[in-house]
Enzyme design. Structure first.
Site, PDB file in Angstrom:
ATOM      1  N   ASP A   6      -7.335  10.958   2.487  1.00 45.01           N
ATOM      2  CA  ASP A   6      -7.516  11.180   1.061  1.00 45.01           C
ATOM      3  C   ASP A   6      -8.967  11.559   0.770  1.00 45.01           C
ATOM      4  O   ASP A   6      -9.871  11.191   1.503  1.00 45.01           O
ATOM      5  CB  ASP A   6      -7.138   9.917   0.280  1.00 45.01           C
ATOM      6  N   PHE A  61      -5.654  -1.174   9.417  1.00 40.49           N
ATOM      7  CA  PHE A  61      -6.211  -0.959   8.089  1.00 40.49           C
ATOM      8  C   PHE A  61      -7.247   0.156   8.189  1.00 40.49           C
ATOM      9  O   PHE A  61      -7.812   0.432   9.241  1.00 40.49           O
ATOM     10  CB  PHE A  61      -6.784  -2.228   7.452  1.00 40.49           C
ATOM     11  N   HIS A  89      -4.861   5.972  -1.424  1.00 37.23           N
ATOM     12  CA  HIS A  89      -5.588   5.816  -0.168  1.00 37.23           C
ATOM     13  C   HIS A  89      -4.682   6.055   1.044  1.00 37.23           C
ATOM     14  O   HIS A  89      -5.169   6.242   2.152  1.00 37.23           O
ATOM     15  CB  HIS A  89      -6.198   4.417  -0.108  1.00 37.23           C
ATOM     16  N   ASN A 119     -14.590   5.082   4.512  1.00 36.03           N
ATOM     17  CA  ASN A 119     -14.680   4.056   5.553  1.00 36.03           C
ATOM     18  C   ASN A 119     -13.794   4.324   6.764  1.00 36.03           C
ATOM     19  O   ASN A 119     -14.143   3.955   7.883  1.00 36.03           O
ATOM     20  CB  ASN A 119     -14.396   2.678   4.968  1.00 36.03           C
ATOM     21  N   TYR A 164       0.805  -1.216   0.000  1.00 36.96           N
ATOM     22  CA  TYR A 164       0.000   0.000   0.000  1.00 36.96           C
ATOM     23  C   TYR A 164       0.844   1.274   0.000  1.00 36.96           C
ATOM     24  O   TYR A 164       0.297   2.372  -0.124  1.00 36.96           O
ATOM     25  CB  TYR A 164      -0.949   0.013   1.205  1.00 36.96           C
ATOM     26  N   ASN A 187     -10.336   0.722   7.326  1.00 36.96           N
ATOM     27  CA  ASN A 187     -11.730   0.546   7.737  1.00 36.96           C
ATOM     28  C   ASN A 187     -11.914   0.358   9.234  1.00 36.96           C
ATOM     29  O   ASN A 187     -13.047   0.360   9.714  1.00 36.96           O
ATOM     30  CB  ASN A 187     -12.356  -0.632   6.990  1.00 36.96           C
TER      31      ASN A 187
END
Length: 186
Positions: free
Chosen positions: A92, A65, A19, A113, A14, A67
């Protein structure tokens, strides 16, 4: 103490993705102020603390993460006794063009989220945000787009985003009211 949270996803796959804009801003602040992150497994976060502009700060990158970001942030706020008015969240925003930021004093998650998780765990929408533009994917897959990396021709806009977001956070740390910051940066 001021708590500055950058939202993103943990893991090398990532790194540099749209994101992870919140992580990128936090990393730039840490680099510029020579703050070192340590993993706090009990709080599910990477944290760095120090003095910025004369104020004690805690930089936070949740390792839950995106979420589940609230699962990390709420216990840290409780542990360090940080009131919600001393929290700022950097994330973001695909409804803003690359190279632009927007500050927001409070509001809904607007489909993000990470913000949904924070609102759920904190029990309020009333926290400061720095929304960092990543452009909209148009008709392309949103998931593929936000988890995609920036292209070479987007680097100038990316650097503008990082600098603007860092300057806004620095001004906030120095005591500029959020209303004044919104007038200056929005």
């Amino acid at each position: 103490m001021k708590m500055i949270v950058g939202l993103g996803n943990i893991g090398p796959q990532y790194d540099g993705t749209r994101h992870n804009m919140g992580f990128m801003v936090i990393d730039q602040i840490a680099k510029d102020y020579q703050l070192t992150f340590k993993h706090t497994s009990k709080m599910e976060a990477m944290t760095a603390s120090g003095i910025i502009k004369g104020e004690k700060v805690l930089l936070v990158k949740p390792t839950t993460f995106m979420n589940e970001s609230g699962r990390s942030v709420k216990p840290l706020m409780d542990y360090y006794d940080v009131p919600v008015e001393d929290l700022i969240v950097i994330h973001d925003d695909m409804d803003l063009p690359l190279g632009k930021i927007r500050l927001k004093a409070k509001g809904s998650a607007a489909g993000h989220n990470g913000l949904k998780s924070l609102i759920n765990h904190l029990g309020t929408q009333g926290f400061h945000r720095v929304k960092v533009g990543i452009d909209h994917p148009g008709k392309a897959s949103v998931v593929d787009y936000v988890l995609g990396k920036f292209k070479k021709d987007e680097q100038a806009g990316l650097l503008d985003n990082l600098d603007q977001a860092e300057h806004a956070v620095e001004d906030w740390i120095e005591g500029t009211t959020f209303a004044q910051l919104m007038n200056k940066y929005n």
